[in-house]
Design a protein around this motif. Structure first.
Motif, PDB file in Angstrom:
ATOM      1  N   VAL A 144      -4.869 -12.340   5.400  1.00 39.23           N
ATOM      2  CA  VAL A 144      -4.507 -13.003   6.656  1.00 39.23           C
ATOM      3  C   VAL A 144      -3.327 -13.929   6.353  1.00 39.23           C
ATOM      4  O   VAL A 144      -3.462 -14.884   5.582  1.00 39.23           O
ATOM      5  N   LEU A 145      -2.191 -13.592   6.945  1.00 41.75           N
ATOM      6  CA  LEU A 145      -0.963 -14.364   6.794  1.00 41.75           C
ATOM      7  C   LEU A 145      -0.963 -15.471   7.833  1.00 41.75           C
ATOM      8  O   LEU A 145      -1.089 -15.208   9.032  1.00 41.75           O
ATOM      9  N   SER A 146      -0.829 -16.722   7.383  1.00 41.26           N
ATOM     10  CA  SER A 146      -0.815 -17.870   8.292  1.00 41.26           C
ATOM     11  C   SER A 146       0.532 -18.567   8.209  1.00 41.26           C
ATOM     12  O   SER A 146       1.082 -18.744   7.115  1.00 41.26           O
ATOM     13  N   MET A 147       1.040 -18.928   9.366  1.00 41.48           N
ATOM     14  CA  MET A 147       2.345 -19.571   9.464  1.00 41.48           C
ATOM     15  C   MET A 147       2.367 -20.446  10.699  1.00 41.48           C
ATOM     16  O   MET A 147       1.366 -20.567  11.397  1.00 41.48           O
ATOM     17  N   VAL A 148       3.508 -21.043  10.996  1.00 46.78           N
ATOM     18  CA  VAL A 148       3.672 -21.893  12.176  1.00 46.78           C
ATOM     19  C   VAL A 148       4.781 -21.293  13.035  1.00 46.78           C
ATOM     20  O   VAL A 148       5.862 -20.972  12.524  1.00 46.78           O
ATOM     21  N   THR A 149       4.511 -21.144  14.333  1.00 47.41           N
ATOM     22  CA  THR A 149       5.512 -20.581  15.241  1.00 47.41           C
ATOM     23  C   THR A 149       6.644 -21.585  15.475  1.00 47.41           C
ATOM     24  O   THR A 149       6.488 -22.773  15.203  1.00 47.41           O
ATOM     25  N   PRO A 150       7.770 -21.115  16.029  1.00 43.26           N
ATOM     26  CA  PRO A 150       8.858 -22.045  16.352  1.00 43.26           C
ATOM     27  C   PRO A 150       8.432 -23.158  17.310  1.00 43.26           C
ATOM     28  O   PRO A 150       8.998 -24.250  17.289  1.00 43.26           O
ATOM     29  N   GLU A 151       7.399 -22.912  18.102  1.00 44.87           N
ATOM     30  CA  GLU A 151       6.886 -23.917  19.039  1.00 44.87           C
ATOM     31  C   GLU A 151       5.938 -24.905  18.352  1.00 44.87           C
ATOM     32  O   GLU A 151       5.453 -25.845  18.981  1.00 44.87           O
ATOM     33  N   GLY A 152       5.637 -24.668  17.081  1.00 38.09           N
ATOM     34  CA  GLY A 152       4.749 -25.554  16.341  1.00 38.09           C
ATOM     35  C   GLY A 152       3.288 -25.158  16.388  1.00 38.09           C
ATOM     36  O   GLY A 152       2.423 -25.901  15.935  1.00 38.09           O
ATOM     37  N   ASP A 153       2.985 -23.989  16.930  1.00 32.69           N
ATOM     38  CA  ASP A 153       1.602 -23.526  17.019  1.00 32.69           C
ATOM     39  C   ASP A 153       1.198 -22.768  15.756  1.00 32.69           C
ATOM     40  O   ASP A 153       2.016 -22.065  15.160  1.00 32.69           O
ATOM     41  N   PRO A 154      -0.075 -22.860  15.363  1.00 34.19           N
ATOM     42  CA  PRO A 154      -0.535 -22.068  14.222  1.00 34.19           C
ATOM     43  C   PRO A 154      -0.572 -20.595  14.605  1.00 34.19           C
ATOM     44  O   PRO A 154      -0.847 -20.248  15.764  1.00 34.19           O
ATOM     45  N   TYR A 155      -0.301 -19.736  13.647  1.00 34.23           N
ATOM     46  CA  TYR A 155      -0.302 -18.293  13.896  1.00 34.23           C
ATOM     47  C   TYR A 155      -0.778 -17.590  12.637  1.00 34.23           C
ATOM     48  O   TYR A 155      -0.170 -17.710  11.577  1.00 34.23           O
ATOM     49  N   GLY A 156      -1.902 -16.908  12.735  1.00 33.78           N
ATOM     50  CA  GLY A 156      -2.439 -16.142  11.622  1.00 33.78           C
ATOM     51  C   GLY A 156      -2.655 -14.709  12.051  1.00 33.78           C
ATOM     52  O   GLY A 156      -3.096 -14.446  13.170  1.00 33.78           O
ATOM     53  N   ILE A 157      -2.325 -13.764  11.164  1.00 30.18           N
ATOM     54  CA  ILE A 157      -2.444 -12.358  11.497  1.00 30.18           C
ATOM     55  C   ILE A 157      -2.802 -11.557  10.253  1.00 30.18           C
ATOM     56  O   ILE A 157      -2.247 -11.787   9.184  1.00 30.18           O
ATOM     57  N   PRO A 158      -3.778 -10.632  10.375  1.00 31.84           N
ATOM     58  CA  PRO A 158      -4.105  -9.792   9.225  1.00 31.84           C
ATOM     59  C   PRO A 158      -2.985  -8.775   8.992  1.00 31.84           C
ATOM     60  O   PRO A 158      -2.483  -8.173   9.936  1.00 31.84           O
ATOM     61  N   VAL A 159      -2.598  -8.613   7.731  1.00 30.73           N
ATOM     62  CA  VAL A 159      -1.521  -7.677   7.383  1.00 30.73           C
ATOM     63  C   VAL A 159      -1.858  -6.947   6.089  1.00 30.73           C
ATOM     64  O   VAL A 159      -2.499  -7.498   5.192  1.00 30.73           O
ATOM     65  N   ASN A 160      -1.433  -5.676   6.016  1.00 35.56           N
ATOM     66  CA  ASN A 160      -1.486  -4.941   4.759  1.00 35.56           C
ATOM     67  C   ASN A 160      -0.403  -5.510   3.871  1.00 35.56           C
ATOM     68  O   ASN A 160       0.685  -5.831   4.341  1.00 35.56           O
ATOM     69  N   MET A 161      -0.687  -5.621   2.596  1.00 37.24           N
ATOM     70  CA  MET A 161       0.337  -6.116   1.688  1.00 37.24           C
ATOM     71  C   MET A 161       0.088  -5.597   0.290  1.00 37.24           C
ATOM     72  O   MET A 161      -0.982  -5.090  -0.010  1.00 37.24           O
ATOM     73  N   ILE A 162       1.101  -5.734  -0.521  1.00 32.08           N
ATOM     74  CA  ILE A 162       1.025  -5.321  -1.912  1.00 32.08           C
ATOM     75  C   ILE A 162       1.484  -6.468  -2.790  1.00 32.08           C
ATOM     76  O   ILE A 162       2.459  -7.147  -2.470  1.00 32.08           O
ATOM     77  N   TRP A 163       0.770  -6.689  -3.882  1.00 28.19           N
ATOM     78  CA  TRP A 163       1.168  -7.677  -4.880  1.00 28.19           C
ATOM     79  C   TRP A 163       1.934  -6.943  -5.962  1.00 28.19           C
ATOM     80  O   TRP A 163       1.507  -5.867  -6.412  1.00 28.19           O
ATOM     81  N   ASP A 164       3.053  -7.486  -6.390  1.00 32.19           N
ATOM     82  CA  ASP A 164       3.872  -6.803  -7.399  1.00 32.19           C
ATOM     83  C   ASP A 164       3.343  -6.987  -8.820  1.00 32.19           C
ATOM     84  O   ASP A 164       3.937  -6.492  -9.778  1.00 32.19           O
ATOM     85  N   GLY A 165       2.222  -7.684  -8.971  1.00 31.09           N
ATOM     86  CA  GLY A 165       1.646  -7.904 -10.284  1.00 31.09           C
ATOM     87  C   GLY A 165       2.282  -9.059 -11.029  1.00 31.09           C
ATOM     88  O   GLY A 165       1.879  -9.398 -12.137  1.00 31.09           O
ATOM     89  N   ARG A 166       3.261  -9.670 -10.411  1.00 28.64           N
ATOM     90  CA  ARG A 166       3.960 -10.793 -11.043  1.00 28.64           C
ATOM     91  C   ARG A 166       3.845 -12.022 -10.150  1.00 28.64           C
ATOM     92  O   ARG A 166       2.872 -12.753 -10.247  1.00 28.64           O
ATOM     93  N   GLU A 167       4.833 -12.247  -9.269  1.00 25.64           N
ATOM     94  CA  GLU A 167       4.856 -13.483  -8.484  1.00 25.64           C
ATOM     95  C   GLU A 167       5.128 -13.289  -7.001  1.00 25.64           C
ATOM     96  O   GLU A 167       5.410 -14.259  -6.309  1.00 25.64           O
ATOM     97  N   SER A 168       5.060 -12.042  -6.507  1.00 25.78           N
ATOM     98  CA  SER A 168       5.401 -11.830  -5.100  1.00 25.78           C
ATOM     99  C   SER A 168       4.449 -10.859  -4.419  1.00 25.78           C
ATOM    100  O   SER A 168       3.917  -9.938  -5.038  1.00 25.78           O
TER     101      SER A 168
END
Length: 164
Positions: free
Chosen positions: A31-55
């Motif tokens: 679940v990716l959580s961030m803040v919208t330009p309006e200042g509201d919280p925004y969380g959304i489930p996303v598929n992702m991959i870890w590169d095994g290092r730092e990203s």
């Protein structure tokens, strides 16, 4: 990328770093959580991959609320959930979770973007790599890739001993 568990209040629930890394590698989504330009919280489930290092890498449409939010404030948090098991008779739940804090970047080089798309195919469609490569090239212009550079991560778990 630093593993920091000093802020976990319940010291008996600390997860070791090796298990936290396993969850980063194996979870189907976070679940990716961030803040919208309006200042509201925004969380959304996303598929992702870890590169095994730092990203971590995420793919998405080239326009939308997520990119609007990240353009204004690239600081994000991602939560991954591992094993969970409600224990109704004990009024508790066993669980595992990892929380990542980092900075999101997009408008990556074509090379980095394609590499991330191939990594996503490798993780989510390993039996269809050739078809996935064709699909990645065909839809390359219709996709944005976000890289999250992990600054810190922490893990927490609760395991309830079974009664013998």
């Amino acid at each position: 990328m630093k593993y920091i568990n000093e802020t976990v209040r319940r010291r008996d629930r600390l997860m070791d770093e090796a298990r936290a890394r396993e969850l980063l590698e194996s979870r189907e989504y976070g679940v990716l959580s961030m803040v919208t330009p309006e200042g509201d919280p925004y969380g959304i489930p996303v598929n992702m991959i870890w590169d095994g290092r730092e990203s971590l890498y995420i793919h998405c449409a080239p326009v939308g609320r997520k990119l609007d939010a990240l353009a204004v404030n690239p600081k994000v948090s991602v939560c991954f959930v591992g094993h969970t098991k409600p224990l109704p008779v004990k009024f508790t739940t066993e669980y595992e979770s990892v929380v990542v804090s980092g900075t999101a970047h997009f408008h990556l080089t074509d090379e980095e973007k394609m590499d991330a798309l191939h990594r996503l195919v490798d993780k989510y469609s390993p039996d269809f790599k050739a078809l996935g490569d064709k699909y990645a090239h065909k839809s390359f212009h219709r996709v944005e890739v976000i890289r999250i550079d992990i600054e810190t991560f922490s893990g927490k778990c609760k395991h309830v001993p079974t009664a013998d």
